[in-house]
Each structure stands twice: as structure tokens, then as C-alpha cells.
Motif scaffolding. Structure first.
Motif, mmCIF file in Angstrom:
data_model
loop_
_atom_site.group_PDB
_atom_site.id
_atom_site.type_symbol
_atom_site.label_atom_id
_atom_site.label_comp_id
_atom_site.label_asym_id
_atom_site.label_seq_id
_atom_site.Cartn_x
_atom_site.Cartn_y
_atom_site.Cartn_z
ATOM 1 N N ASP A 252 0.857 -1.187 0.000
ATOM 2 C CA ASP A 252 0.000 0.000 0.000
ATOM 3 C C ASP A 252 0.895 1.239 0.000
ATOM 4 O OD1 ASP A 252 -1.972 1.844 0.213
ATOM 5 O OD2 ASP A 252 -2.909 1.015 2.002
ATOM 6 N N ILE A 253 1.408 1.603 -1.191
ATOM 7 C CA ILE A 253 2.399 2.668 -1.297
ATOM 8 C C ILE A 253 1.806 4.026 -0.908
ATOM 9 C CG2 ILE A 253 4.072 3.772 -2.828
ATOM 10 C CD1 ILE A 253 4.635 0.851 -2.311
ATOM 11 N N GLY A 254 0.573 4.297 -1.327
ATOM 12 C CA GLY A 254 -0.045 5.590 -1.019
ATOM 13 C C GLY A 254 -0.202 5.813 0.480
ATOM 14 N N SER A 255 -0.655 4.781 1.205
ATOM 15 C CA SER A 255 -0.803 4.915 2.655
ATOM 16 C C SER A 255 0.561 5.053 3.336
ATOM 17 C CB SER A 255 -1.544 3.696 3.211
ATOM 18 O OG SER A 255 -2.825 3.599 2.631
ATOM 19 N N ALA A 256 1.560 4.349 2.805
ATOM 20 C CA ALA A 256 2.905 4.460 3.368
ATOM 21 C C ALA A 256 3.422 5.883 3.229
ATOM 22 C CB ALA A 256 3.846 3.477 2.675
ATOM 23 N N ILE A 257 3.191 6.509 2.069
ATOM 24 C CA ILE A 257 3.637 7.894 1.871
ATOM 25 C C ILE A 257 2.929 8.829 2.845
ATOM 26 C CG2 ILE A 257 3.570 9.814 0.237
ATOM 27 C CD1 ILE A 257 4.084 7.815 -1.996
ATOM 28 N N ASN A 258 1.622 8.626 3.070
ATOM 29 C CA ASN A 258 0.893 9.468 4.023
ATOM 30 C C ASN A 258 1.458 9.335 5.432
ATOM 31 O OD1 ASN A 258 -0.820 10.374 2.030
ATOM 32 N ND2 ASN A 258 -2.383 8.831 2.422
ATOM 33 N N ALA A 259 1.763 8.091 5.847
ATOM 34 C CA ALA A 259 2.306 7.885 7.190
ATOM 35 C C ALA A 259 3.684 8.517 7.323
ATOM 36 C CB ALA A 259 2.376 6.380 7.486
ATOM 37 N N TYR A 260 4.537 8.335 6.304
ATOM 38 C CA TYR A 260 5.870 8.950 6.346
ATOM 39 C C TYR A 260 5.770 10.471 6.371
ATOM 40 C CZ TYR A 260 7.807 4.347 5.139
ATOM 41 O OH TYR A 260 8.175 3.037 5.145
ATOM 42 N N ALA A 276 12.877 6.467 3.260
ATOM 43 C CA ALA A 276 11.779 5.509 3.038
ATOM 44 C C ALA A 276 10.729 6.106 2.107
ATOM 45 C CB ALA A 276 11.148 5.124 4.370
ATOM 46 N N ARG A 277 10.413 7.390 2.308
ATOM 47 C CA ARG A 277 9.436 8.021 1.411
ATOM 48 C C ARG A 277 9.999 8.166 0.001
ATOM 49 N NH1 ARG A 277 6.752 13.834 2.739
ATOM 50 N NH2 ARG A 277 8.815 14.544 2.112
ATOM 51 N N ALA A 278 11.297 8.439 -0.120
ATOM 52 C CA ALA A 278 11.922 8.508 -1.440
ATOM 53 C C ALA A 278 11.835 7.172 -2.161
ATOM 54 C CB ALA A 278 13.385 8.940 -1.302
ATOM 55 N N ALA A 279 11.986 6.066 -1.410
ATOM 56 C CA ALA A 279 11.854 4.732 -2.015
ATOM 57 C C ALA A 279 10.431 4.502 -2.519
ATOM 58 C CB ALA A 279 12.245 3.662 -1.002
ATOM 59 N N CYS A 280 9.445 5.010 -1.781
ATOM 60 C CA CYS A 280 8.054 4.897 -2.244
ATOM 61 C C CYS A 280 7.851 5.651 -3.558
ATOM 62 C CB CYS A 280 7.097 5.430 -1.185
ATOM 63 S SG CYS A 280 7.011 4.434 0.323
ATOM 64 N N TYR A 281 8.367 6.893 -3.608
ATOM 65 C CA TYR A 281 8.247 7.668 -4.845
ATOM 66 C C TYR A 281 8.975 6.982 -5.996
ATOM 67 C CZ TYR A 281 6.326 11.620 -2.218
ATOM 68 O OH TYR A 281 5.536 12.421 -1.457
ATOM 69 N N LEU A 282 10.094 6.310 -5.695
ATOM 70 C CA LEU A 282 10.830 5.587 -6.733
ATOM 71 C C LEU A 282 9.986 4.450 -7.286
ATOM 72 C CD1 LEU A 282 13.667 5.634 -8.043
ATOM 73 C CD2 LEU A 282 14.333 3.860 -6.427
ATOM 74 N N ASP A 283 9.258 3.742 -6.409
ATOM 75 C CA ASP A 283 8.387 2.668 -6.879
ATOM 76 C C ASP A 283 7.253 3.198 -7.748
ATOM 77 O OD1 ASP A 283 9.889 0.796 -5.621
ATOM 78 O OD2 ASP A 283 8.587 0.570 -3.885
ATOM 79 N N LEU A 284 6.789 4.427 -7.454
ATOM 80 C CA LEU A 284 5.715 5.039 -8.247
ATOM 81 C C LEU A 284 6.237 5.756 -9.489
ATOM 82 C CD1 LEU A 284 3.524 6.573 -5.380
ATOM 83 C CD2 LEU A 284 3.135 4.462 -6.643
ATOM 84 N N ARG A 285 7.563 5.699 -9.731
ATOM 85 C CA ARG A 285 8.230 6.344 -10.879
ATOM 86 C C ARG A 285 8.073 7.864 -10.828
ATOM 87 N NH1 ARG A 285 8.760 1.420 -10.883
ATOM 88 N NH2 ARG A 285 9.110 0.136 -12.747
ATOM 89 N N GLU A 286 7.994 8.438 -9.619
ATOM 90 C CA GLU A 286 7.936 9.891 -9.472
ATOM 91 C C GLU A 286 9.350 10.368 -9.145
ATOM 92 O OE1 GLU A 286 4.891 11.342 -6.943
ATOM 93 O OE2 GLU A 286 3.375 9.970 -7.690
ATOM 94 N N ALA A 287 10.151 10.556 -10.204
ATOM 95 C CA ALA A 287 11.579 10.828 -10.030
ATOM 96 C C ALA A 287 11.831 12.160 -9.335
ATOM 97 C CB ALA A 287 12.258 10.803 -11.397
ATOM 98 N N GLU A 288 11.037 13.173 -9.657
ATOM 99 C CA GLU A 288 11.305 14.507 -9.095
ATOM 100 C C GLU A 288 11.113 14.517 -7.575
ATOM 101 O OE1 GLU A 288 12.949 17.939 -9.418
ATOM 102 O OE2 GLU A 288 12.465 16.812 -11.247
ATOM 103 N N ARG A 289 10.024 13.897 -7.091
ATOM 104 C CA ARG A 289 9.789 13.863 -5.644
ATOM 105 C C ARG A 289 10.822 12.998 -4.937
ATOM 106 N NH1 ARG A 289 3.196 13.451 -4.820
ATOM 107 N NH2 ARG A 289 2.693 15.484 -5.729
ATOM 108 N N CYS A 290 11.213 11.890 -5.568
ATOM 109 C CA CYS A 290 12.271 11.043 -4.995
ATOM 110 C C CYS A 290 13.566 11.831 -4.874
ATOM 111 C CB CYS A 290 12.454 9.803 -5.864
ATOM 112 S SG CYS A 290 13.796 8.724 -5.343
ATOM 113 N N HIS A 291 13.915 12.588 -5.915
ATOM 114 C CA HIS A 291 15.135 13.404 -5.891
ATOM 115 C C HIS A 291 15.060 14.459 -4.789
ATOM 116 C CE1 HIS A 291 17.300 17.091 -7.222
ATOM 117 N NE2 HIS A 291 18.255 16.213 -7.487
ATOM 118 N N THR A 292 13.890 15.073 -4.603
ATOM 119 C CA THR A 292 13.742 16.108 -3.571
ATOM 120 C C THR A 292 13.979 15.533 -2.171
ATOM 121 O OG1 THR A 292 12.137 17.286 -4.955
ATOM 122 C CG2 THR A 292 12.163 17.812 -2.607
#
Length: 523
Positions: A252-260, A276-292
Motif C-alpha cells: 500500500d504505497i499511497g498509505s505508506a507515503i501518508n504515514a511517512y 523511506a518516502r523517497a523509495a516509495c516515490y521511486l516505486d511510483l516512478r515519481e523521479a522529481e519527488r524522490c530526488h527532492t
């Protein structure tokens, strides 16, 4: 090839009338298209395509079928005599007029869709208001009935008490008669229930689900007074991070991001939570948020030094952080920065097993990207042989590169090489169905991250099936081409109306051609 249709025309200052004899063709099969300066009438095997001399008003055009003749009356935009029906000019001028007409039609269609959507929303709002008014009237009617019944009962009760009092005055009370006790006075009591966020009663069986719902949606419920200091665990960043880890392990990647995110709102110095949140964004292919998130963690060097008790834990965190940031750069196609970060991981730990794999795969990917860019340029300039040669070199370096196979299949199709095109399409479809690259780096984490998402895979599968269908049509395998198109139609998303209609049209054309061949064979 369609045959040119016969027609006659006449005009007034206001209208143009065009008569087309349908020659035994049913008017139900006639397809008419009118644009601001285009008229097209299609009734197989005939086609009438006119580029009109001046503009017309599309909404006021009318078509009437009578006695085997189709009469089309077009209203002129300007009241004047044309003197000629069709526009006379060069091919480029005619094409430009046609393209402008199609563009205006698309814009008008888009406006009509927006107006229809807005009208639908207004109608829904109006229906909701009317429904609310009806419910309010019904509620008021029920309240009036209850109030009237209550008033009637009270009046009857008071009348009864008044009658009893009058009778009591007239009676002579004897000593041996026991009178009933007096009526007790009424007392009003108020009860206060424990406030709850949910409208349902508190149950032990649903308590865990309610807590998880609050964690997932806490950012939206932040201003709710019922959540203020209700539970220390709900605002403890360590506990929220552990819940995020639990959500992540369950997928449940979306819920994990909310908790983080809630944990970071409570304590922004938690670099492990950022990673941990960057890893979630990486799984969702959201490179910009992962980089941030990775850059925010790198800026907190003091927290990294003091937060970990052992050097081993700190080293493991730094390697994971640099690797995640490198993968984000790869998704942003900034390969040089990613390669530098992977080398930094290897400098931190020479015994690391993942960094050399990522470096080898990225170096190969960079070579493949250069060859693919050259081939794409050759293809766009019409140098098909050079494009095919460069694509083949790239394919030798990485046999599992799907885009290289897709582009080479397009080159082969342009070269009328149906066998080579079908071979490349089959190889690419096999790779997409297996879900992992066939190259030596199949165990590389970077290769798995750069592999297409399910949505992209579905889109590529449709493209490859349509391309393989075109190759089969070149080799006169019409049944195989039809099977590929039907498979592509089944994969195509319903949201893509253009692709669905285009594939459906090709399927109808193929079926008509097969039926025609079958009829000729029967004769």
C-alpha cells in the motif's frame, strides 16, 4: 479505391444545393461529413469529396433523401453568388484549407464536449437541489403530523384530568376508600456521549481499521477537533514511521507515503523516514519527488552522523541513499550524475555487490542511448539503412531494450521488410509479457526500476500488435493481421477513444476485405 461520384448543383445567394444520385445504394449506408469549407459523401464504392469555394454554416446544413437522390442544402456564411462550386488552387493550398477545416472541427468538438460536461454538472446539481427540497418537505410534513398527534394527546389528557378534578369535588370521600397517589413531577435529564470521529459505535473489531484510516488521511483531518491529543501514538513520528513500513511491506504505497509524511511533519530531521518516502516515490516512478527527498536527507549531514549508533548502520544508510538518488537521476535521464553517485557508493564500500552491477548496466545503457539517438535521427531524416544498422548495434549491447526493438520494427516496416518487422515485434512482446529484461543485468535493481510501468507496457503492447498487424498485411496474412488488431483492441484502455475507434475502423476494413475475397472465391 473508391470511385468518383456524379452530382449536380445549384445556388442562390443564401444556399447551395447539391444532388447526388445514390445508384441503388441504401441511404442508411451513406456517410456525410460537412466542415466549414469541405463536403464529403461516402457511399461504397463511390466517394464525393468537394473543397467548397467559400465557407458554409455547418449547423444549418440539411440532407434529404427522395426517389433515390440525396439532396444536400448548404447555407452560405456570406450572402452572395459563388459562380463556382469548388475551390481551384494548388495542391498545397487545398491541403492547407482541409487541414484548417479539420482543426476548426476538432476545436468545436472539444468545446461541445466541455459544454456538455458543464451542462451535465448543472443538471445534477439541480436534481440534487430538487431532491433536497422534496426531502425537506417530507420531513416537515412528518414533523407536523407528530406535533399534531402530540398536541391532540396532550389535550385529551388535560381534559381527562380536568374532568377528574371536577368529579372529585362532588364526591363524598369515605374513610375506607384508598385514593391513588398524586402524579409525580416531570424531570429532564441530559446525557453526554463520548465524542467520536466516526458516526458508528466504537467496536473492538473495527478499532484497528479506524486507526489505519486516520493515519492514511491525517493530513486532511488535521483541523478536526476530535483528533487533538486523542492518542500519543498517532502523533509519535517513530510509531508513524513503523506504520509506514508496515503499509509499504503490504504494497500500500499511497498509505505508506501518508504515514511517512505525517512523521516528517512531526520531526523533519528523521533522515530514515525521508529515505523511506523517497523509495516509495521511486516505486511510483515519481523521479522529481524522490530526488527532492534524497537531497533533503543529504543536506542533513549532522543528523546522519548523530542518528546512527554504529558505523555499519551509518554506512548502510549512506549507500542506500546514494543508490536511490542515482536511480532517480537515471529516471530523469541524467546518466552522468547517476554514474558519479554509483561510483561514490563503490568508494564508500569496495565490497558492495550492487554498485558494480548498476555501473555496468548504466554504462551499457548510456552506449545504447547514444546509438538509439543516432538511429532515431537517421530514421527521421529517411536514412533507413543507417537507422537499422545503429538499432542493431544497440540491440547487440542490450538485447532486452524494448524501445530499440520497437523502433527497429518501425524501420523494417518502412523498408517493406515484413518478416524482420514481425520478428522484432514478437521479441518485444515476449519481453513485455515476461516483465523482466533478458540481458545479463536482469538481477540489477536499476534495470527493474527502469522497466516500464504496467500502463506503459499496455500502451507499447498495443503499438506492437498494430505494427505486427501492418507487417502481416504486407505479406497478405489478412487473418493474422485481423487477430492482432482484435487482441490490441482488447488491451486498449477505454479512456483512449481515438485509439479504440482507429483500431475498430481497421478491423472493419479487414473484415470487409476478407468477406470480399471469400465472395470472389465462392463465385
Amino acid at each position: 479505391m473508391p470511385l468518383s461520384s456524379e452530382y449536380t448543383w445549384s445556388e442562390t445567394t443564401e444556399t447551395v444545393t447539391i444532388s447526388v444520385p445514390l445508384k441503388g445504394v441504401s441511404h442508411k449506408t451513406v456517410d456525410i461529413l460537412t466542415l466549414n469549407n469541405i463536403l464529403k459523401v461516402n457511399y461504397k464504392p463511390y466517394l464525393l469529396d468537394l473543397n467548397l469555394f467559400q465557407e458554409i454554416v455547418e449547423d444549418k446544413s440539411k440532407a434529404v433523401f427522395k426517389d433515390g437522390v440525396l439532396s444536400i442544402r448548404l447555407t452560405k456564411k456570406k450572402s452572395q453568388l459563388w459562380g463556382q462550386l469548388c475551390f481551384i488552387g494548388s495542391m498545397s493550398e487545398i491541403a492547407a484549407r482541409r487541414e484548417e477545416s479539420m482543426k476548426l472541427r476538432d476545436e468545436r468538438t472539444e468545446q461541445q464536449k466541455e459544454m456538455a460536461a458543464a451542462r451535465k454538472v448543472d443538471e445534477e446539481r439541480m436534481m440534487l437541489r430538487e431532491h433536497m427540497v422534496l426531502e425537506e418537505k417530507e420531513r416537515q410534513r412528518m414533523d407536523d403530523i407528530k406535533h399534531q398527534e402530540k398536541k391532540t394527546a396532550e389535550d385529551e389528557m388535560f381534559d381527562t384530568f380536568s374532568t377528574l378534578r371536577e368529579v372529585k369535588k362532588d364526591l363524598v370521600i369515605e374513610d375506607n376508600i384508598n385514593l391513588p397517589p398524586p402524579i409525580r413531577e416531570s424531570v429532564q435529564l441530559s446525557f453526554r456521549h463520548t465524542p467520536r470521529l466516526f458516526k458508528t459505535p466504537l467496536r473492538q473489531s473495527t478499532r484497528k481499521r479506524e486507526e489505519e484510516f486516520i493515519i492514511k488521511n491525517r493530513s486532511k483531518l488535521r483541523d478536526n477537533a476530535l483528533l487533538v491529543d486523542t492518542d500519543v501514538s498517532n502523533v509519535d513520528p517513530t510509531w508513524l514511521t513503523s506504520k509506514g513500513d508496515e503499509f509499504y511491506q503490504r504494497g500500500d504505497i499511497g498509505s505508506a507515503i501518508n504515514a511517512y509524511s505525517e512523521a516528517l511533519n512531526a520531526d523533519c530531521r528523521m533522515v530514515e523516514t525521508l529515505l523511506a518516502r523517497a523509495a516509495c516515490y521511486l516505486d511510483l516512478r515519481e523521479a522529481e519527488r524522490c530526488h527532492t527527498d534524497c537531497m533533503a536527507a543529504l543536506k542533513q549531514s549532522d543528523s546522519i552522523e548523530t542518528r546512527f549508533e554504529t558505523d555499519e548502520a551509518r554506512l548502510l544508510f549512506q549507500k542506500k541513499l546514494l543508490t536511490t538518488l542515482g536511480m532517480a537521476y537515471c529516471m530523469k535521464t541524467e546518466h552522468d550524475k547517476a554514474l558519479e553517485l554509483f561510483h561514490s557508493v563503490l568508494q564508500l564500500d569496495k565490497n558492495d555487490h550492487d554498485a558494480p552491477r548498476n555501473i555496468r548496466y548504466l554504462e551499457t545503457l548510456m552506449e545504447v542511448a547514444d546509438l538509439k539517438a543516432k538511429a532515431d535521427k537517421n530514421f527521421s531524416m529517411g536514412s533507413l539503412e543507417e537507422a537499422k544498422e545503429n538499432y542493431s548495434k544497440a540491440e547487440k549491447l542490450d538485447p532486452g531494450h524494448i524501445q530499440v526493438l520497437m523502433n527497429r520494427s518501425a524501420v523494417c516496416l518502412a523498408m517493406q521488410d515484413s518478416a524482420a518487422c514481425s520478428t522484432d515485434c514478437n521479441s518485444a512482446l515476449d519481453l513485455l509479457s515476461k516483465g523482466k529484461p533478458k540481458s545479463d543485468s536482469s538481477a540489477c535493481a536499476l534495470a527493474n526500476i527502469l522497466h516500464p510501468t504496467p500502463c506503459t507496457k499496455r500502451k507499447w503492447q498495443v503499438i506492437l500488435l498494430c505494427r505486427r498487424s501492418a507487417a502481416k498485411r504486407l505479406s497478405n496474412d489478412l487473418r493474422g493481421a485481423l487477430a492482432d488488431l482484435e487482441l490490441a483492441k482488447g488491451i486498449t484502455s477505454n479512456d483512449d477513444d481515438v485509439a479504440v475507434k482507429s483500431i475498430a475502423k481497421d478491423i472493419d476494413d479487414l473484415k470487409a476485405k476478407l468477406n470480399s475475397i471469400k465472395t470472389q472465391d465462392t463465385k
